[in-house]
Structures are given as C-alpha cells and as structure tokens.
Scaffold this active site. Structure first.
Site, PDB file in Angstrom:
ATOM      1  CE1 TYR A 160     -16.304  36.914  -8.992  1.00  0.00           C
ATOM      2  CE2 TYR A 160     -14.948  36.079 -10.983  1.00  0.00           C
ATOM      3  CZ  TYR A 160     -14.951  36.819  -9.529  1.00  0.00           C
ATOM      4  OH  TYR A 160     -13.884  36.726  -8.799  1.00  0.00           O
ATOM      5  CE  LYS A 205     -20.538  40.638   5.862  1.00  0.00           C
ATOM      6  NZ  LYS A 205     -19.446  40.596   6.897  1.00  0.00           N
ATOM      7  CG  ASP A 212     -16.813  38.461   7.953  1.00  0.00           C
ATOM      8  OD1 ASP A 212     -17.893  37.585   7.926  1.00  0.00           O
ATOM      9  OD2 ASP A 212     -17.441  39.612   8.549  1.00  0.00           O
ATOM     10  CG  ASP A 253     -12.026  34.247  -7.641  1.00  0.00           C
ATOM     11  OD1 ASP A 253     -10.857  33.579  -7.611  1.00  0.00           O
ATOM     12  OD2 ASP A 253     -11.833  35.220  -8.437  1.00  0.00           O
TER      13      ASP A 253
END
Ligand code: NAI
Length: 340
Positions: free
Chosen positions: A127, A174, A207, A231
C-alpha cells in the site's frame, strides 16, 4: 470549557446516510460534540479538489480526532485512494478491527463465540503505492516493510493486548516466501514479544490463518499483521459474524485517530436508505471509548445487541426490511427504554 470538536467526514456512497444515522444515535444519548464537517471523496472531487483535500488533512491533524464514512476508489484507473492518503499523511499506523459474535446476526458461526481483534499495519507494505511499468508488458509494485514501522506496530499491539486483559497475540505473515520483508516483520515481532512475557506470542502463515479462521475462528484472540493481509483477513472476519454492515474499525496514530467502518461506499445500495449504520456506529463507540466515554459506549452497544437479538427491526443485510432511519430510531428507542 470549550466543547469537544470532532471532524466528521461523511464521504460518499452510503457514507452520508450512515453518518447522519450515527450522529442521531449519539446525540440522542447525550453525546453532542461540535461536529466539524470535512470533505473527502466524491464531494471533494466534484469541486475540483483531490479525493482527500489538504484542508481536510490539516483539520483532522489539528482536531486530532475524526469519524469517517467510506470513500470510493475507482478500480484500475482514476484517482488514488482517499483512505490510503489519509492514513499515510496522518501516519495512522495501526488499524484496529474487532470481530465479535452478535446475537441474532445470521452467519455460518452464529452458535460460535468469536471475539478477536485484528491490528493491521496501515502505512507500509504494497500500500506504499510504489508502482511502475518498466515495459508495456510488465507492471511492478514495491512492498515496503521497515523496522521502525514493525516496532511501533508491535508495541501498540502488545500494549493493547495487555490493556484489554487479553492473552495471546498472533503474527500473520508469509515469511516462508517473502523472506526479507515478512522475515523482518516476524523477527521484530519476536523481539518485541520478549518485553511481554505475560502474553502468548505465536505466528501463522496467512493462507493457513484464513483456513483456520473459516473452520475454527474461536481459537484466535488478537491478530497482528501487515497492511494487505490485514485488509483481506478483516473482511473475511466480518463475514464470519454477519457481514460488513457490522464490522468496525479505528485508525490510530501517535497524535491522531480516525474511526471508520471496515466496509466501503457500497455503491449498489447508496442513496436508497438501505445501508446498515451499525459498523460505523460501532466505530463511533470505539471513538467514545478512546475519549473515555465508556459508560455511553456500553449503553449504546448494549442497545444495539438487544435490537439485533430481538430481530424485529433490522436492515436488509441482516435479513430485515427496515430502512437505515428506522433501524437508527429503534436503537434510540431501546437506548431510552434502557435508561428508564
Ligand atoms: P463495499 O464494502 O462497499 O461493499 C461490499 C458489499 O457489502 C456490497 O454488496 C455492499 O452493499 C455491502 N455493504 C457494505 N457496507 C454495507 C452496509 N453498511 N450495510 C449494508 N450492506 C453493506 O465494497 P466494494 O463494493 O468492494 O467497494 C465499494 C467502494 O468502496 C470501492 O470504491 C472501494 O474502493 C471503496 N472502499 C472504501 C473503504 C473506505 O472508505 N474505508 C473501504 C473499502 C472499500
């Protein structure tokens, strides 16, 4: 004594409808600050201003507090996000999004007690808005994670866990794939955790986190994560407890705080009086608690829970037929009834 001043940014789409309803509910409960109307989104664009005008940014900076309705951002073209501009310009680095089961709200987990909070980093990551096209067939975006950005986020998150007498903070990342960026995020998380031995600190890959959230959401307490994952995961969490019409949020910085719902401007129902103002109302109740107005916040929050549990006057997203105004009036009626 000078009256408390709060910036009010109705935004666009359903924004003006839900901000008016929330203002009415707050004022009926004796919370009557001086609202300072500020423009952002389509009303600003219509006047030839940027989606987040400098004047609005300066006013919020000066007031230190604002309640904000949603503002639309065109997909793949057009102006950049007013929200990202606001969060970056005012350095609102922590986005706090609670997810709680609400009695009567329809959803796959209506019999499960969910009570978790997401703390989303709000100024970095993909972002940061650094995108470029080195070749007509290649588009690139830069993911930015900084050590100071991680440090202040984790300090805020651990302190919040402690202040709210919660037990566990889970970092979502991640780092198995993005070893430098998410790796730094995770490294700083465990460095910060050393200062908080009373809090269980653990981590999960994003995930797997999504899979766990849609199978056993009750296992989570507080989640801290990067901007993009936060988000996505917070909309997922909104879906667990009855949808976006109920999901509140707060953007917190060192000197400023802006309270806004998780949802967007809902153009599909804008202007029809159908929007659920609860998400913005819950965001406003976070604002009241931020100001130390806990009694009023608890009173209104209790009335909302009762209206939802009774299920007689609900907006369409919650399976009812009430308009935004009718629902707001019902919340006010129950507030007054509770006051005796
Ligand atoms: P959205 O959150 O506006 O709507 C998704 C779905 O949820 C729609 O079907 C909508 O009708 C429903 N919904 C949302 N809020 C509701 C409410 N209060 N009551 C009843 N139903 C509600 O997401 P979408 O459609 O992806 O985005 C629309 C615009 O909003 C986009 O331009 C996006 O950039 C912007 N947006 C702005 C945000 C903000 O200002 N903080 C946050 C998210 C999106």
């Amino acid at each position: 004594m000078n009256a408390l001043k709060i910036g009010l940014i109705p935004g666009d789409g359903i924004g003006p409808e839900i901000t008016a309803a929330v203002q009415r509910i707050l004022e009926a409960n004796g919370f009557c600050p001086e609202w300072v109307p500020l423009e952002a989104g389509q009303p600003a664009i219509d006047k030839g201003l940027p989606a987040m005008p400098e004047e609005t940014l300066n006013a919020v900076r000066e007031l230190g507090i604002a309640l904000k309705g949603p503002t639309a951002t065109p997909v793949g073209k057009g102006h950049t996000s007013a929200n990202v501009a606001l969060r970056k310009a005012l350095d609102l680095f922590a986005n706090v999004r609670p997810t709680r089961s609400i009695p009567g709200a329809k959803g796959h987990f209506q019999d499960t007690r969910i009570d978790l909070i997401i703390v989303r980093e709000n100024t970095e990551d993909l972002y940061a808005g650094i995108e470029f096209q080195p070749h007509k067939d290649i588009a690139q975006a830069i993911k930015v994670i900084t050590r100071p950005g991680c440090q202040r986020l984790f300090k805020y998150a651990f302190e919040m866990v402690r202040a709210q007498k919660r037990k566990r903070l889970t970092a979502v990342h991640k780092a198995n794939i993005m070893k430098l960026t998410d790796g730094m995020f995770l490294e700083e998380f465990y460095k910060a955790a050393v200062e908080y031995p009373d809090i269980t600190a653990d981590d999960i890959i994003v995930d797997n986190c999504c899979m766990q959230l849609v199978t056993r959401p009750e296992q989570f307490d507080v989640i801290v994560t990067e901007n993009l994952y936060g988000d996505i995961v917070s909309d997922l969490c909104a879906g667990l407890v009855g949808g976006l019409g109920l999901a509140a949020g707060a953007n917190i910085g060192e000197n400023c705080a802006v309270f806004e719902a998780v949802h967007g401007s809902a153009p599909d129902i804008a202007g029809k009086g159908l929007a659920n103002p609860t998400a913005l109302l819950f965001s406003a109740l976070m604002m009241l608690r931020h100001l130390g107005e806990n009694v009023t916040a608890d009173h209104i929050g209790g009335a909302v829970l009762r209206v939802c549990a009774e299920g007689k006057v609900l907006t369409g997203d919650m399976g009812g037929t009430a308009s935004t105004e009718e629902y707001a009036s019902e919340v006010i009626r129950v507030c007054l009834e509770k006051s005796g």
